[in-house]
Motif scaffolding. Structure first.
Motif, PDB file in Angstrom:
ATOM      1  N   ARG A 152      12.656  -4.275   6.898  1.00 26.93           N
ATOM      2  CA  ARG A 152      13.815  -4.847   6.224  1.00 26.93           C
ATOM      3  C   ARG A 152      15.060  -4.068   6.623  1.00 26.93           C
ATOM      4  O   ARG A 152      15.224  -2.907   6.265  1.00 26.93           O
ATOM      5  N   GLY A 153      15.910  -4.727   7.417  1.00 28.70           N
ATOM      6  CA  GLY A 153      17.150  -4.109   7.864  1.00 28.70           C
ATOM      7  C   GLY A 153      18.355  -4.761   7.231  1.00 28.70           C
ATOM      8  O   GLY A 153      18.249  -5.621   6.353  1.00 28.70           O
ATOM      9  N   LYS A 154      19.539  -4.360   7.696  1.00 27.53           N
ATOM     10  CA  LYS A 154      20.771  -4.915   7.145  1.00 27.53           C
ATOM     11  C   LYS A 154      20.974  -6.363   7.564  1.00 27.53           C
ATOM     12  O   LYS A 154      21.499  -7.168   6.792  1.00 27.53           O
ATOM     13  N   SER A 155      20.569  -6.699   8.796  1.00 25.11           N
ATOM     14  CA  SER A 155      20.807  -8.052   9.307  1.00 25.11           C
ATOM     15  C   SER A 155      19.531  -8.852   9.501  1.00 25.11           C
ATOM     16  O   SER A 155      19.554 -10.075   9.375  1.00 25.11           O
ATOM     17  N   ILE A 181       0.834  -1.200   0.000  1.00 22.14           N
ATOM     18  CA  ILE A 181       0.000   0.000   0.000  1.00 22.14           C
ATOM     19  C   ILE A 181       0.864   1.243   0.000  1.00 22.14           C
ATOM     20  O   ILE A 181       0.612   2.202  -0.732  1.00 22.14           O
ATOM     21  N   VAL A 182       1.910   1.229   0.826  1.00 18.63           N
ATOM     22  CA  VAL A 182       2.827   2.355   0.908  1.00 18.63           C
ATOM     23  C   VAL A 182       4.148   1.833   1.454  1.00 18.63           C
ATOM     24  O   VAL A 182       4.181   0.829   2.183  1.00 18.63           O
ATOM     25  N   ALA A 183       5.241   2.472   1.091  1.00 16.76           N
ATOM     26  CA  ALA A 183       6.573   2.051   1.524  1.00 16.76           C
ATOM     27  C   ALA A 183       7.359   3.269   1.975  1.00 16.76           C
ATOM     28  O   ALA A 183       7.224   4.368   1.410  1.00 16.76           O
ATOM     29  N   PHE A 184       8.177   3.059   3.013  1.00 16.76           N
ATOM     30  CA  PHE A 184       9.037   4.112   3.545  1.00 16.76           C
ATOM     31  C   PHE A 184      10.445   3.558   3.692  1.00 16.76           C
ATOM     32  O   PHE A 184      10.632   2.383   4.015  1.00 16.76           O
ATOM     33  N   ALA A 185      11.423   4.414   3.488  1.00 16.17           N
ATOM     34  CA  ALA A 185      12.827   4.003   3.550  1.00 16.17           C
ATOM     35  C   ALA A 185      13.526   4.677   4.719  1.00 16.17           C
ATOM     36  O   ALA A 185      13.240   5.833   5.051  1.00 16.17           O
ATOM     37  N   ASP A 186      14.428   3.923   5.334  1.00 21.90           N
ATOM     38  CA  ASP A 186      15.341   4.459   6.342  1.00 21.90           C
ATOM     39  C   ASP A 186      14.597   5.074   7.526  1.00 21.90           C
ATOM     40  O   ASP A 186      14.809   6.232   7.893  1.00 21.90           O
ATOM     41  N   ILE A 187      13.726   4.274   8.147  1.00 25.85           N
ATOM     42  CA  ILE A 187      13.014   4.706   9.350  1.00 25.85           C
ATOM     43  C   ILE A 187      13.873   4.361  10.564  1.00 25.85           C
ATOM     44  O   ILE A 187      14.344   3.224  10.701  1.00 25.85           O
ATOM     45  N   LEU A 188      14.080   5.326  11.456  1.00 29.11           N
ATOM     46  CA  LEU A 188      14.910   5.105  12.638  1.00 29.11           C
ATOM     47  C   LEU A 188      14.086   4.442  13.735  1.00 29.11           C
ATOM     48  O   LEU A 188      13.070   4.985  14.180  1.00 29.11           O
ATOM     49  N   PRO A 246      13.512  -2.463  17.963  1.00 30.02           N
ATOM     50  CA  PRO A 246      14.928  -2.858  17.985  1.00 30.02           C
ATOM     51  C   PRO A 246      15.779  -1.816  17.261  1.00 30.02           C
ATOM     52  O   PRO A 246      15.333  -1.247  16.260  1.00 30.02           O
ATOM     53  N   ARG A 247      16.945  -1.566  17.773  1.00 27.03           N
ATOM     54  CA  ARG A 247      17.741  -0.434  17.324  1.00 27.03           C
ATOM     55  C   ARG A 247      18.255  -0.657  15.908  1.00 27.03           C
ATOM     56  O   ARG A 247      18.733  -1.729  15.555  1.00 27.03           O
ATOM     57  N   GLY A 248      18.130   0.378  15.088  1.00 31.75           N
ATOM     58  CA  GLY A 248      18.618   0.322  13.720  1.00 31.75           C
ATOM     59  C   GLY A 248      17.698   1.095  12.791  1.00 31.75           C
ATOM     60  O   GLY A 248      16.663   1.640  13.195  1.00 31.75           O
ATOM     61  N   ARG A 249      18.080   1.144  11.547  1.00 32.89           N
ATOM     62  CA  ARG A 249      17.269   1.778  10.508  1.00 32.89           C
ATOM     63  C   ARG A 249      16.702   0.692   9.602  1.00 32.89           C
ATOM     64  O   ARG A 249      17.435  -0.194   9.155  1.00 32.89           O
ATOM     65  N   TYR A 250      15.405   0.789   9.340  1.00 32.50           N
ATOM     66  CA  TYR A 250      14.707  -0.242   8.575  1.00 32.50           C
ATOM     67  C   TYR A 250      13.878   0.413   7.474  1.00 32.50           C
ATOM     68  O   TYR A 250      13.346   1.522   7.645  1.00 32.50           O
ATOM     69  N   ASP A 251      13.776  -0.313   6.363  1.00 29.77           N
ATOM     70  CA  ASP A 251      12.803   0.036   5.327  1.00 29.77           C
ATOM     71  C   ASP A 251      11.482  -0.632   5.684  1.00 29.77           C
ATOM     72  O   ASP A 251      11.450  -1.830   6.010  1.00 29.77           O
ATOM     73  N   MET A 252      10.404   0.115   5.627  1.00 30.58           N
ATOM     74  CA  MET A 252       9.105  -0.393   6.073  1.00 30.58           C
ATOM     75  C   MET A 252       8.133  -0.432   4.898  1.00 30.58           C
ATOM     76  O   MET A 252       7.898   0.587   4.242  1.00 30.58           O
TER      77      MET A 252
END
Length: 550
Positions: A260-263, A233-240, A244-250
């Motif tokens: 979706r994170g690096k690990s 429906i909608v996507a966002f990139a680099d949410i802090l 859990p600590r880190g930046r994720y694409d949602m």
């Protein structure tokens, strides 16, 4: 003619029921006796058309013998609870009514944890030797992540609240050790000394990759991990995310959203979201969007019952939903907006509000001495901020805590210790109802005590203020001391002088330290001393005894 079997468990359910087979297919329905007459309300009947059937297998199960049916689109159907004598009759029934052959399948009983994996149509099979050891249906897999270089962690879906057993055990995760490397084109060849596979001498080297990564990608593709029915429906990139600590694409879908994170990658259903909070940080720069999850998000042995996102207050976000007008009007009209152009924290929170169908909780009427909706404090070794809401308190830190007023028995204010710092701060202990224990929030500034006391009492929460009681006892003690001093001063003023006492009158008897004392007395002492000396001078000293030689 239909064939029926009783006391059969469907897909490892706690409910047992009846299974019927006919030429049109098979069906299962829980009996009313299984749940005390309410099974019809708890479990819906399961129907499987004959055209969906692929194969049938007979093997040992948890409650006897199990019938496993491979289907085209419904995964693996497990029917457990058969007797050993039911094999022949069940084989004839499947052959005559559904034209399906029943295959007996024996599992490995060696107990080894080293073997090979086989990705079949509907399940992952772990083989020891030539026999299967266990199977994992793809429908039971929730998530998969590569841990380290050679391990793959598989996370399973948890049972619903109606299916959970109090005090029971449940498998939530399994890790596979997959060593070595494989070629990307799956071609056979010989691995060279530098770790690169070659078909023959003279050909170009084939690129290698970790076998664990290949295993992980194959499982994700077959279990539809990372894929959701329908487009996003909608996507966002680099949410802090703070937790859990880190930046994720949602990516947000109709029934779930993905991080979706690096690990690590996570798939979270909207039905697990219990509450949504939008709270300001004390730095006057950021806002927090907090999602409370039940069951919590898992990462290995760590649980995350709260997801905390952080946004700048002046950060704007503009987006448009990836749905056509017809779908929007039929599914999301009144819940979402077609496009958004506002602060980032407002856009994200409103999207979760519409998709999860949950209300957003904001700060209440409480204002601290620092003109904020929260107070700084510590819970055990964690420092954070305690937000006082209208119906609950939320402690925001690395491990957030949510406490509704309905679960609070008493709130006690106390001052611990006799140091200088203890006079500047106090502790607040929240005791929960029943045997749920308590939470002690410490190092709260003394200026916040009066405001907290007044607010909690206005919400009909029972408050016990030991600080005020100690102050009253101290003031009462001071009043007693002052009254004693006044009484002592008054008694001294009322005392009268002794008329018979004359300090000018001299004593008739001369004291030994008086200069007018009689000299005769001194002479008497001198005569006595002289007589003693004269008497002692006439006496000869005693003679010594002579020594005799032997």
């Amino acid at each position: 003619m239909a064939t029926q079997y009783d006391a059969i468990y469907f897909n490892q359910s706690r409910l047992y029921g009846q299974i019927r087979m006919s030429e049109s297919g098979l069906g299962w329905k829980a009996t009313e006796k299984a749940q005390g007459g309410s099974a019809a309300k708890v479990s819906e009947p399961f129907l499987l058309p004959a055209k969906e059937l692929l194969s049938a297998q007979w093997s040992r199960g948890a409650k006897g013998y199990m019938l496993r049916i491979q289907t085209k689109t419904s995964g693996v159907v497990q029917l457990d609870g058969f007797d050993a004598e039911s094999f022949n009759s069940l084989k004839n029934a499947l052959s005559n009514t559904l034209d399906l052959n029943l295959e007996a399948r024996e599992h490995s009983m060696r107990g080894w944890n080293w073997g090979s994996t086989d990705f079949e149509r509907n399940e992952l099979v772990f083989n020891v030797g030539s026999r299967p050891d266990f199977e994992i249906p793809y429908s039971a897999v929730l998530n998969s992540n590569v841990v380290g270089k050679s391990e793959v962690a598989i996370e399973f879906k948890l049972q619903s609240a109606s299916e959970r057993t109090t005090g029971g055990d449940e498998v939530v995760e399994m890790q596979f050790y997959v060593p070595g490397t494989v070629s990307k084109d799956d071609s056979d060849g010989v691995k060279s000394e530098d770790g690169v596979k070659k078909e023959e001498e003279g050909e170009e080297p084939v690129e290698e990759q970790s076998a664990a990564v290949v295993f992980h990608e194959q499982l994700r593709a077959r279990a539809d991990i990372g894929m959701t029915s329908g487009s996003e429906i909608v996507a966002f990139a680099d949410i802090l995310f703070l937790t859990p600590r880190g930046r994720y694409d949602m990516d947000m879908y109709e029934d779930s959203f993905r991080l979706r994170g690096k690990s690590y990658d996570y798939k979270i259903g909207y039905n697990t979201i219990q509450r949504i909070f939008v709270l300001p940080k004390p730095d006057d720069t950021h806002n927090l969007v907090i999602l409370q999850l039940d069951p919590p998000l898992r990462q290995g042995q760590t649980r995350y019952p709260f997801l905390i996102m952080q946004f700048l207050r002046d950060e704007d976000l503009e987006t448009t939903l990836n749905v056509d007008d017809e779908e929007f009007n039929s599914k999301y009209n009144g819940r979402l907006e077609k496009s958004y152009d506002a602060a980032a924290y407002q856009v994200i929170s409103n999207l979760f509000k519409g998709l999860a169908n949950r209300k957003i909780t904001f700060t209440g009427s409480f204002i601290s001495a620092q003109n904020r909706p929260s107070v700084n404090c510590s819970l055990k070794a964690s420092e954070g901020n305690l937000y006082i809401l209208e119906k609950a308190v939320v402690f925001v830190s690395k491990s957030p805590v949510y406490i509704p007023f309905s679960e609070i028995a008493t709130i006690q204010f106390s001052r611990v210790g006799g140091t200088v710092s203890s006079s500047r701060t106090f502790d607040m202990t929240i005791t929960l109802r029943g045997t749920a224990g308590d939470h002690q929030f410490s190092n709260i500034y003394r200026e916040e005590q009066q405001g907290l006391d007044t607010f909690f009492r206005s919400k009909n929460v029972k408050v016990k203020n030991e600080i005020v009681e100690e102050q009253k006892i101290f003031e009462a003690a001071l009043e007693d001391v002052d009254s004693d001093i006044e009484m002592a001063e008054g008694s001294q003023d009322e005392e009268s002088e002794d008329e018979d006492f004359d300090d000018d009158e001299e004593s008739d008897v001369a004291e030994e330290f008086d200069s007018n004392a009689d000299s005769d007395s001194e002479g008497e002492f001198d005569d006595d001393e002289g007589s003693d000396a004269s008497n002692g001078s006439n006496k000869a000293p005693p003679s010594k005894k002579p020594k005799t030689k032997r």
